[in-house]
Scaffold this active site. Structure first.
Site, mmCIF file in Angstrom:
data_model
loop_
_atom_site.group_PDB
_atom_site.id
_atom_site.type_symbol
_atom_site.label_atom_id
_atom_site.label_comp_id
_atom_site.label_asym_id
_atom_site.label_seq_id
_atom_site.Cartn_x
_atom_site.Cartn_y
_atom_site.Cartn_z
ATOM 1 N N TYR A 229 1.178 -1.653 -0.202
ATOM 2 C CA TYR A 229 -0.347 -0.072 0.261
ATOM 3 C C TYR A 229 0.790 1.449 0.110
ATOM 4 C CZ TYR A 229 -4.590 -1.440 0.517
ATOM 5 O OH TYR A 229 -5.429 -3.110 0.269
ATOM 6 N N ASP B 144 -2.531 -18.588 2.107
ATOM 7 C CA ASP B 144 -3.394 -19.231 1.411
ATOM 8 C C ASP B 144 -4.055 -20.564 1.823
ATOM 9 O OD1 ASP B 144 -0.907 -20.851 1.460
ATOM 10 O OD2 ASP B 144 -0.670 -21.184 -0.733
ATOM 11 N N ASP C 147 -12.076 -9.770 3.162
ATOM 12 C CA ASP C 147 -13.541 -9.933 2.693
ATOM 13 C C ASP C 147 -13.928 -11.002 3.008
ATOM 14 O OD1 ASP C 147 -13.485 -7.118 2.609
ATOM 15 O OD2 ASP C 147 -13.480 -7.580 -0.257
ATOM 16 N N ASP D 137 -6.219 -7.129 3.690
ATOM 17 C CA ASP D 137 -7.463 -6.847 2.547
ATOM 18 C C ASP D 137 -8.082 -8.061 1.988
ATOM 19 O OD1 ASP D 137 -8.777 -4.915 1.336
ATOM 20 O OD2 ASP D 137 -7.052 -5.486 -0.485
ATOM 21 N N LYS E 24 3.687 -15.816 4.407
ATOM 22 C CA LYS E 24 3.822 -16.484 2.596
ATOM 23 C C LYS E 24 4.519 -17.034 2.553
ATOM 24 C CE LYS E 24 2.663 -18.745 -1.143
ATOM 25 N NZ LYS E 24 1.231 -19.946 -1.077
HETATM 26 C C1 IPM Z 1 -10.621 -1.685 2.706
HETATM 27 C C2 IPM Z 1 -11.097 -1.041 0.993
HETATM 28 C C3 IPM Z 1 -9.410 -0.269 1.029
HETATM 29 C C4 IPM Z 1 -8.542 -1.550 1.573
HETATM 30 C C5 IPM Z 1 -10.025 0.710 -0.395
HETATM 31 C C6 IPM Z 1 -11.459 0.916 -0.357
HETATM 32 C C7 IPM Z 1 -8.927 1.532 -0.711
HETATM 33 O O1 IPM Z 1 -10.850 -2.308 0.284
HETATM 34 O O2 IPM Z 1 -10.940 -0.865 3.418
HETATM 35 O O3 IPM Z 1 -11.095 -2.793 3.270
HETATM 36 O O4 IPM Z 1 -8.072 -1.531 0.278
HETATM 37 O O5 IPM Z 1 -7.952 -0.773 2.548
HETATM 38 MN MN MN Z 2 -10.770 -3.752 1.802
#
Ligand code: IPM
Ligand code: MN
Length: 346
Positions: A137, A222, A250, A246, A188
């Site tokens: 990042y 993974d 999700d 990140d 990893k």
């Molecule tokens: C999150 C989002 C952000 C990230 C994006 C929108 C920059 O996906 O907060 O997880 O990648 O951190």
């Molecule tokens: Mn995200």
């Protein structure tokens, strides 16, 4: 009486709708638990950018710094090119305010249907500590000879000792405070041998020296994804890099009932600058203005904020109110109806 200064950035789309609910919840528990709140609203987001040309100026950043906490809804409008608001608002805040921890709990509220077979809600209760200001990042790299066959694009994963050790120390402390006292490093080491050599070495160094009571585990990223579906009960506290964090959060969010249930805190542990709390979901332009947004992630975010402020009783109160709503099921309920139920319970 304690007073907290809260900077509100509702942002775009459903961000505005859910932050409004979170604010009402905050006001309600503040009155009940005897603390005061002073809100300042800031307009940053896609709409503001299109109107004024400002993404987030340094002067605005200084204004935000006069607050204890930032509460952010979501930023993003379809007519702004990807990257501008993400980098110019979200990442700028995380980096400039040294919010080097991104905390993302994965926990199932009562009554929520989870999509994993053979897993009970009790077996899904862990928290991801995502490093939040380094790695891929930081944007180290560049493009050469763009548009030709020789084009080169580089984006490097960079970490220094300080970034790694402070993140790991935070994760160890968190693991130590929880009953299971187990910390899993997600990396990893078999391929990314430079960066994860550093992470792995410091993990064992700090763990052995400063946190002998915490069990150390390691998973390749993974394999960790596989276990998050097959046997999520393995995990208690996970710590990982910015990019991996990140991605896996999700996945974690989906297992806990979807993005409508996923909260996060961007934490500056030393409190030298404000920390920022935001639901993980985005601005969802497709459903904005329809009153359909699920505000629960934004309210779980409020609970995290209250915990961070040390208002534990208020945080627990909010948590119980969320459970009271989820246990009855809230399918078919709109944003305002869920808000009403929450406020009624409180
Ligand atoms: C999150 C989002 C952000 C990230 C994006 C929108 C920059 O996906 O907060 O997880 O990648 O951190
Ligand atoms: Mn995200």
């Amino acid at each position: 009486m304690a007073e907290y200064k809260i900077a509100l950035i509702p942002g775009d789309g459903i961000g505005k709708e859910v932050v409004q609910v979170g604010r009402q919840v905050l006001e309600k528990v503040a009155a009940k638990h005897n603390f005061e709140l002073a809100f300042t609203e800031f307009p940053f987001g896609g709409e503001h950018y299109l109107k004024t040309g400002e993404v987030l100026s340094d002067e605005s950043l200084d204004e935000l710094c006069k607050h204890d906490i930032i509460y952010l809804g979501a930023v993003g409008t379809p007519d702004v090119k990807p990257g501008i608001l993400e980098k110019g608002i979200l990442l700028k805040l995380r980096f400039e305010l040294d919010q080097y921890i991104n905390l993302r709990p994965v926990k199932v509220y009562p009554g929520i249907d989870i999509p994993i077979k053979n897993t009970t809600p009790e077996q899904l209760d862990y928290i991801v500590v995502r490093e939040n200001t380094g790695g891929l990042y930081t944007g180290v790299g560049g493009i050469m000879m763009k548009g030709t066959e020789d084009e080169v694009a580089i984006q490097s994963m960079t970490y220094n000792y300080k970034q790694v050790s402070r993140c790991l120390r935070y994760a160890f402390q968190l693991a130590e405070s929880r009953p299971r006292k187990t910390l899993a490093l997600i990396g990893k080491t078999n391929v990314l041998t430079h960066v994860f050599d550093l992470w792995d070495r410091v993990f064992h160094e700090i763990g052995a020296k400063e946190f002998p009571g915490v069990t150390r585990e390691y998973y390749h990223v993974d394999a960790a994804c596989m276990h998050m579906i097959r046997q999520p009960e393995r995990f208690d506290v996970m710590v990982t890099t910015n990019m991996f964090g990140d991605i896996i959060t999700d996945l974690g969010a989906e297992t806990q009932g979807g993005m409508g249930m996923a909260a996060s805190g961007n934490i500056n542990p030393e409190k030298t600058k404000p920390s920022m709390f935001e639901p993980v979901h985005g601005s969802a332009p497709d459903i904005m203005g329809k009153g359909l947004a699920n505000p629960i992630a934004a309210v779980i975010t409020v609970k995290m904020m209250l915990d961070f402020l040390g208002e534990t009783e208020a945080a627990n109160d909010v948590d119980s109110a969320i459970s009271a709503v989820t246990i009855d099921g809230f399918d078919g309920l709109g944003t305002l109806e869920i808000a009403e139920k929450l406020l009624e319970t409180l």
